[in-house]
Design a protein around this motif. Structure first.
Motif, PDB file in Angstrom:
ATOM      1  N   THR A 257      -9.426 -11.604  -4.727  1.00  0.00           N
ATOM      2  CA  THR A 257      -9.150 -12.463  -6.525  1.00  0.00           C
ATOM      3  C   THR A 257      -9.961 -11.344  -7.249  1.00  0.00           C
ATOM      4  OG1 THR A 257      -9.800 -14.964  -5.925  1.00  0.00           O
ATOM      5  CG2 THR A 257      -9.771 -14.538  -8.055  1.00  0.00           C
ATOM      6  N   LEU A 258      -9.344 -11.552  -8.234  1.00  0.00           N
ATOM      7  CA  LEU A 258     -10.221 -10.016  -9.259  1.00  0.00           C
ATOM      8  C   LEU A 258     -10.729 -10.314 -10.701  1.00  0.00           C
ATOM      9  CD1 LEU A 258      -8.080  -7.317  -8.597  1.00  0.00           C
ATOM     10  CD2 LEU A 258      -9.738  -7.472  -7.327  1.00  0.00           C
ATOM     11  N   ILE A 259     -11.763  -9.983 -11.138  1.00  0.00           N
ATOM     12  CA  ILE A 259     -12.562 -10.716 -12.728  1.00  0.00           C
ATOM     13  C   ILE A 259     -13.110  -9.323 -12.699  1.00  0.00           C
ATOM     14  CG2 ILE A 259     -13.896 -12.097 -14.111  1.00  0.00           C
ATOM     15  CD1 ILE A 259     -11.581 -13.820 -11.893  1.00  0.00           C
ATOM     16  N   SER A 260     -11.997  -8.492 -14.546  1.00  0.00           N
ATOM     17  CA  SER A 260     -12.337  -8.186 -14.978  1.00  0.00           C
ATOM     18  C   SER A 260     -12.498  -7.703 -15.623  1.00  0.00           C
ATOM     19  CB  SER A 260     -10.966  -6.585 -14.699  1.00  0.00           C
ATOM     20  OG  SER A 260     -11.592  -5.492 -15.536  1.00  0.00           O
ATOM     21  N   ILE A 261     -13.707  -7.678 -16.593  1.00  0.00           N
ATOM     22  CA  ILE A 261     -14.031  -6.606 -17.904  1.00  0.00           C
ATOM     23  C   ILE A 261     -13.031  -5.188 -18.754  1.00  0.00           C
ATOM     24  CG2 ILE A 261     -15.212  -6.292 -20.223  1.00  0.00           C
ATOM     25  CD1 ILE A 261     -17.958  -8.120 -18.416  1.00  0.00           C
TER      26      ILE A 261
ATOM     27  N   PHE B 194     -12.822 -22.572 -17.429  1.00  0.00           N
ATOM     28  CA  PHE B 194     -11.161 -21.064 -16.797  1.00  0.00           C
ATOM     29  C   PHE B 194     -11.703 -21.159 -15.023  1.00  0.00           C
ATOM     30  CE2 PHE B 194     -14.117 -17.160 -16.498  1.00  0.00           C
ATOM     31  CZ  PHE B 194     -13.784 -16.856 -15.803  1.00  0.00           C
ATOM     32  N   THR B 195     -10.117 -21.389 -14.666  1.00  0.00           N
ATOM     33  CA  THR B 195     -10.097 -20.730 -13.241  1.00  0.00           C
ATOM     34  C   THR B 195      -9.420 -19.381 -12.590  1.00  0.00           C
ATOM     35  OG1 THR B 195      -7.210 -22.245 -12.854  1.00  0.00           O
ATOM     36  CG2 THR B 195      -9.911 -23.767 -12.225  1.00  0.00           C
ATOM     37  N   ALA B 196      -9.466 -19.338 -11.247  1.00  0.00           N
ATOM     38  CA  ALA B 196      -9.628 -17.967 -10.910  1.00  0.00           C
ATOM     39  C   ALA B 196      -8.646 -18.019  -9.723  1.00  0.00           C
ATOM     40  CB  ALA B 196      -9.809 -17.049 -11.594  1.00  0.00           C
ATOM     41  N   VAL B 197      -7.514 -18.041  -9.032  1.00  0.00           N
ATOM     42  CA  VAL B 197      -6.981 -17.789  -7.527  1.00  0.00           C
ATOM     43  C   VAL B 197      -7.248 -17.365  -6.817  1.00  0.00           C
ATOM     44  CG1 VAL B 197      -6.340 -20.255  -8.067  1.00  0.00           C
ATOM     45  CG2 VAL B 197      -4.454 -18.142  -8.164  1.00  0.00           C
ATOM     46  N   PRO B 198      -6.760 -16.649  -5.094  1.00  0.00           N
ATOM     47  CA  PRO B 198      -6.245 -15.258  -4.913  1.00  0.00           C
ATOM     48  C   PRO B 198      -5.278 -15.077  -4.903  1.00  0.00           C
ATOM     49  CG  PRO B 198      -7.966 -17.380  -3.723  1.00  0.00           C
ATOM     50  CD  PRO B 198      -7.417 -17.760  -4.941  1.00  0.00           C
ATOM     51  N   GLY B 199      -4.868 -13.637  -5.481  1.00  0.00           N
ATOM     52  CA  GLY B 199      -3.120 -12.563  -5.373  1.00  0.00           C
ATOM     53  C   GLY B 199      -3.756 -12.599  -6.858  1.00  0.00           C
ATOM     54  N   THR B 200      -4.773 -12.690  -8.162  1.00  0.00           N
ATOM     55  CA  THR B 200      -5.291 -12.432  -9.274  1.00  0.00           C
ATOM     56  C   THR B 200      -5.632 -11.754  -9.718  1.00  0.00           C
ATOM     57  OG1 THR B 200      -6.694 -14.586  -9.768  1.00  0.00           O
ATOM     58  CG2 THR B 200      -2.920 -14.754  -9.531  1.00  0.00           C
ATOM     59  N   LEU B 201      -5.244 -11.215 -11.451  1.00  0.00           N
ATOM     60  CA  LEU B 201      -6.940 -10.396 -12.159  1.00  0.00           C
ATOM     61  C   LEU B 201      -6.960 -11.028 -12.982  1.00  0.00           C
ATOM     62  CD1 LEU B 201      -8.089  -7.646 -12.798  1.00  0.00           C
ATOM     63  CD2 LEU B 201      -6.373  -6.730 -13.067  1.00  0.00           C
ATOM     64  N   THR B 202      -7.834 -11.530 -13.117  1.00  0.00           N
ATOM     65  CA  THR B 202      -8.247 -12.229 -14.877  1.00  0.00           C
ATOM     66  C   THR B 202      -9.317 -11.318 -15.539  1.00  0.00           C
ATOM     67  OG1 THR B 202      -8.501 -14.389 -13.689  1.00  0.00           O
ATOM     68  CG2 THR B 202      -9.662 -13.926 -15.954  1.00  0.00           C
TER      69      THR B 202
ATOM     70  N   THR C  28      -2.611   0.779  -9.527  1.00  0.00           N
ATOM     71  CA  THR C  28      -2.222   0.500  -8.387  1.00  0.00           C
ATOM     72  C   THR C  28      -2.532  -0.257  -7.871  1.00  0.00           C
ATOM     73  OG1 THR C  28      -0.596   2.554  -9.485  1.00  0.00           O
ATOM     74  CG2 THR C  28      -0.607   2.314  -7.042  1.00  0.00           C
ATOM     75  N   LEU C  29      -4.531   0.713  -7.789  1.00  0.00           N
ATOM     76  CA  LEU C  29      -5.218   0.071  -6.869  1.00  0.00           C
ATOM     77  C   LEU C  29      -5.802  -1.493  -7.029  1.00  0.00           C
ATOM     78  CD1 LEU C  29      -7.386   0.417  -4.356  1.00  0.00           C
ATOM     79  CD2 LEU C  29      -9.398   1.385  -6.416  1.00  0.00           C
ATOM     80  N   LEU C  30      -5.624  -2.151  -8.463  1.00  0.00           N
ATOM     81  CA  LEU C  30      -5.512  -3.379  -8.665  1.00  0.00           C
ATOM     82  C   LEU C  30      -4.379  -4.258  -8.072  1.00  0.00           C
ATOM     83  CD1 LEU C  30      -7.270  -2.800 -12.551  1.00  0.00           C
ATOM     84  CD2 LEU C  30      -8.600  -3.098  -9.562  1.00  0.00           C
ATOM     85  N   GLU C  31      -3.598  -3.638  -8.462  1.00  0.00           N
ATOM     86  CA  GLU C  31      -2.476  -4.244  -7.984  1.00  0.00           C
ATOM     87  C   GLU C  31      -2.621  -4.429  -6.446  1.00  0.00           C
ATOM     88  OE1 GLU C  31       0.992  -5.983  -9.757  1.00  0.00           O
ATOM     89  OE2 GLU C  31      -1.016  -5.948 -11.314  1.00  0.00           O
ATOM     90  N   GLN C  32      -2.235  -3.490  -5.244  1.00  0.00           N
ATOM     91  CA  GLN C  32      -2.620  -3.958  -4.409  1.00  0.00           C
ATOM     92  C   GLN C  32      -4.091  -4.633  -4.049  1.00  0.00           C
ATOM     93  OE1 GLN C  32      -3.731   0.486  -2.786  1.00  0.00           O
ATOM     94  NE2 GLN C  32      -1.420   1.098  -3.629  1.00  0.00           N
ATOM     95  N   LEU C  33      -5.045  -4.505  -4.048  1.00  0.00           N
ATOM     96  CA  LEU C  33      -6.057  -5.590  -4.029  1.00  0.00           C
ATOM     97  C   LEU C  33      -6.181  -6.960  -4.437  1.00  0.00           C
ATOM     98  CD1 LEU C  33      -9.658  -3.468  -5.132  1.00  0.00           C
ATOM     99  CD2 LEU C  33      -8.238  -3.820  -3.131  1.00  0.00           C
ATOM    100  N   LYS C  34      -5.504  -6.711  -4.811  1.00  0.00           N
ATOM    101  CA  LYS C  34      -5.020  -8.620  -5.576  1.00  0.00           C
ATOM    102  C   LYS C  34      -4.387  -9.008  -4.745  1.00  0.00           C
ATOM    103  CE  LYS C  34      -1.576  -8.783  -9.048  1.00  0.00           C
ATOM    104  NZ  LYS C  34      -0.907  -8.702 -10.448  1.00  0.00           N
ATOM    105  N   GLN C  35      -3.088  -8.387  -3.986  1.00  0.00           N
ATOM    106  CA  GLN C  35      -2.759  -9.155  -3.272  1.00  0.00           C
ATOM    107  C   GLN C  35      -3.400 -10.033  -1.995  1.00  0.00           C
ATOM    108  OE1 GLN C  35       0.239  -8.492  -3.573  1.00  0.00           O
ATOM    109  NE2 GLN C  35       0.292  -7.569  -4.973  1.00  0.00           N
ATOM    110  N   SER C  36      -4.880  -9.372  -2.160  1.00  0.00           N
ATOM    111  CA  SER C  36      -5.827 -10.370  -1.333  1.00  0.00           C
ATOM    112  C   SER C  36      -6.997 -10.979  -1.212  1.00  0.00           C
ATOM    113  CB  SER C  36      -5.979  -9.345   0.592  1.00  0.00           C
ATOM    114  OG  SER C  36      -6.279  -8.579  -0.162  1.00  0.00           O
TER     115      SER C  36
END
Length: 570
Positions: A518-522, A352-360, A508-516
């Motif tokens: 790449t987030l990967i979360s279980i 799989f791939t993940a890019v900046p500005g996204t939460l996977t 809300t924090l995750l939405e702010q963080l993923k602007q700059s």
């Protein structure tokens, strides 16, 4: 003991040779007076004694004894200095090696085992070489010197003196392997008990809060009592080896006594020579006893050295040590992983791939490989080159410093150092302002509870952060990740300990963080997953689907059952 030196090459050859030479010289100086003593006694009982020879021999004995005092002092200082220096170096080597092994190594080896190797095992080595090694070499040298000197006067009595040694050595060789196996099993049991005690101490708060202390303590007590009984059995079983060695080697005294009487009665040996042999035998057998006890002690050191060399042989992470910038583009390319060749696959052909500005979001039932995948992205374990890439660069290309400055992991198993909360936060990098720390803590929803503590940010967290709850430690770890300014943040079920209000703040924090970033979360909460830009659905280590949550619900019956009918999902 010499095999241990070969397996655990921690001493400089030059220092070791000097120590052996000094110990050998010490043994010679201890043995020579006994050889000269024979000549002295012969002259003293002579009807026409040669007083010049008596004075000369007495002076020679005194000179040898003075030399022995000097040699013993030099040997003690040199061996002690060499041992303490090299054992300190060994601890440094272990610490440095632990810094280079995969981080997953620490999931397979608990702190009790590693602490035992860095402390007790090195201490065993230190004790043997600082106190017993020189005595062993000196005793062997003394044995050879005394035997050689006495053989000059009567080789028959000298052979009688050592007649029990071949039997003693044979018994030692036969029983050595069995004793080593017994010692290894015993020391493993001791390590297990130490780990149980450490787990009990570290988890005593949770045990008391669960109300299960009365049920769990008898198990710990039983483990301790089992180790106590094993210790007694071990002492009896293993202690018999040096006892038999000493017993059979000292049987030579009986042979010496009977043979000497026969030779004296047939006028084949002088009475003075026979008496000196009897007197000297006491010192010689004391040297043999020292050799036997040292060999028994060395058995523990061999087991300690075996554990140390096993740890030092643990493969380290192979990196190109490059300092490369990361923007946050992640590619997982057909990753298959198992913890050991004999273990089944934990992950099978995951891509799989993940890019900046996204939460996977990584989702799936327990045991599906989510945590393993997250840990591979944090390089807890090593994968082949280019199986995982950041901005097109293999994860193996980055140096540790470069990788962990730009990739932050917030796991469920948080370790905090025994210091203040403030210093734990400052670990990220120096020069952080108080305002930036408070801002990060507010974002991570830990500022309020910190301020309620007796000393605020200066509150001590205790060993491994034990003064804080799991949720509190995780939020401090999240604040630390925010302070690191990492481009990739890996989150392991950070919403598990949050209530509805705090969960909304976290979203809300995750939405702010993923602007700059790449987030990967279980996550096991659907309320968290629906906000993810991409979902990676794993079952039994296999990729069963990727895409947005709503899309997977529509396209995958299995995914739909996972959320709404868990008993039907597989």
């Amino acid at each position: 003991m010499l095999n241990t030196l070969r397996d655990l090459p921690i001493f400089e050859p030059r220092d070791l040779i000097k120590s052996i030479m000094l110990a050998t010289l010490e043994g010679i100086c201890m043995g020579l007076p006994y050889g000269l003593f024979v000549q002295l006694v012969r002259e003293l009982v002579n009807r026409q004694p040669n007083y010049t020879l008596i004075i000369a021999v007495s002076c020679a004995i005194a000179l040898v004894m003075l030399i022995r005092v000097w040699v013993t002092r030099q040997n003690t200082m040199h061996t002690g200095t060499m041992t303490y220096k090299t054992c300190a170096t060994l601890r440094e080597r272990l610490a440095h090696h632990f810094f280079k092994v995969p981080l997953g190594f620490f999931e397979r080896h608990n702190s009790g085992q590693l602490s035992q190797s860095m402390n007790k095992d090195v201490e065993f080595t230190e004790t043997i070489f600082s106190h017993h090694f020189s005595q062993f070499i000196a005793s062997v040298s003394l044995l050879l010197t005394v035997s050689g000197c006495l053989a000059i006067y009567d080789w028959r009595l000298a052979l009688c003196l050592l007649s029990g040694l071949p039997i003693a050595l044979t018994i030692q060789a036969v029983m050595k392997r069995k004793a080593n196996q017994f010692s290894e099993s015993f020391l493993q049991g001791v390590a297990t008990t130490n780990n149980a005690i450490m787990d009990w101490i570290l988890g005593i708060r949770a045990i008391k809060q669960s109300g299960q202390g009365n049920n769990l303590f008898p198990k710990l007590e039983q483990q301790i009592q089992h180790t106590q009984k094993a210790s007694i059995r071990h002492e009896i079983a293993v202690g018999i080896v040096p006892m038999l060695f000493i017993l059979f080697s000292e049987m030579g005294f009986l042979v010496l006594l009977l043979t000497g009487l026969q030779l004296y009665l047939t006028q084949q040996v002088e009475l003075t020579v026979f008496i000196v042999f009897l007197i000297t035998s006491v010192r010689l057998y004391r040297a043999l006893a020292q050799i036997a006890l040292t060999m028994a002690e060395a058995r523990f050191m061999q087991q300690a050295a075996k554990r140390i060399t096993t740890l030092l042989a643990t493969p380290t992470i192979r990196t190109k040590e490059q300092n490369l910038p990361i923007q946050g583009h992640i590619a997982v390319n057909d990753v298959t992983f198992r913890y050991s060749p004999e273990y089944p696959k934990v992950l099978d052909a995951i891509s799989f791939t993940a890019v900046p500005g996204t939460l996977t979001a990584l989702v799936g039932p327990s045991g599906s490989g989510k945590s393993t995948l997250l840990h591979l992205l944090a390089r807890f374990w090593q994968v082949d080159d280019h199986k995982i890439t950041f901005d097109g660069h293999s994860i193996n290309a980055f140096s540790d410093a470069s990788l962990y400055q730009q990739v932050a992991l917030v796991s469920q198993d948080i370790h905090l150092i025994d210091d203040t909360i403030l210093n734990n936060l400052k670990m990220v990098h120096q020069g952080l302002s108080e305002a930036s720390i408070h801002n990060a803590c507010q974002q991570a929803q830990c500022h309020d509870f910190i301020m309620q503590l007796p000393n605020g940010y200066d509150t001590l967290v205790g060993e491994a952060g034990d003064a804080l709850s799991g949720g509190e430690k995780q939020r401090i770890a999240l604040a630390r990740a925010l302070l690191s300014e990492a481009k990739i943040i890996l989150l392991d079920e950070i919403s598990a300990a949050l209530d509805v209000r705090n969960e909304a703040a976290l979203l809300t924090l995750l939405e702010q963080l993923k602007q700059s970033k790449t987030l990967i979360s279980i996550s096991h909460r659907e309320s968290m997953v629906i906000h993810a830009d991409n979902v990676v659905y794993l079952v039994n280590g296999q990729l069963k689907g990727t895409g947005h949550h709503e899309m997977l619900l529509q396209e995958s019956k299995n995914y739909q059952d996972f959320w709404h009918h868990p008993d039907k999902s597989s």
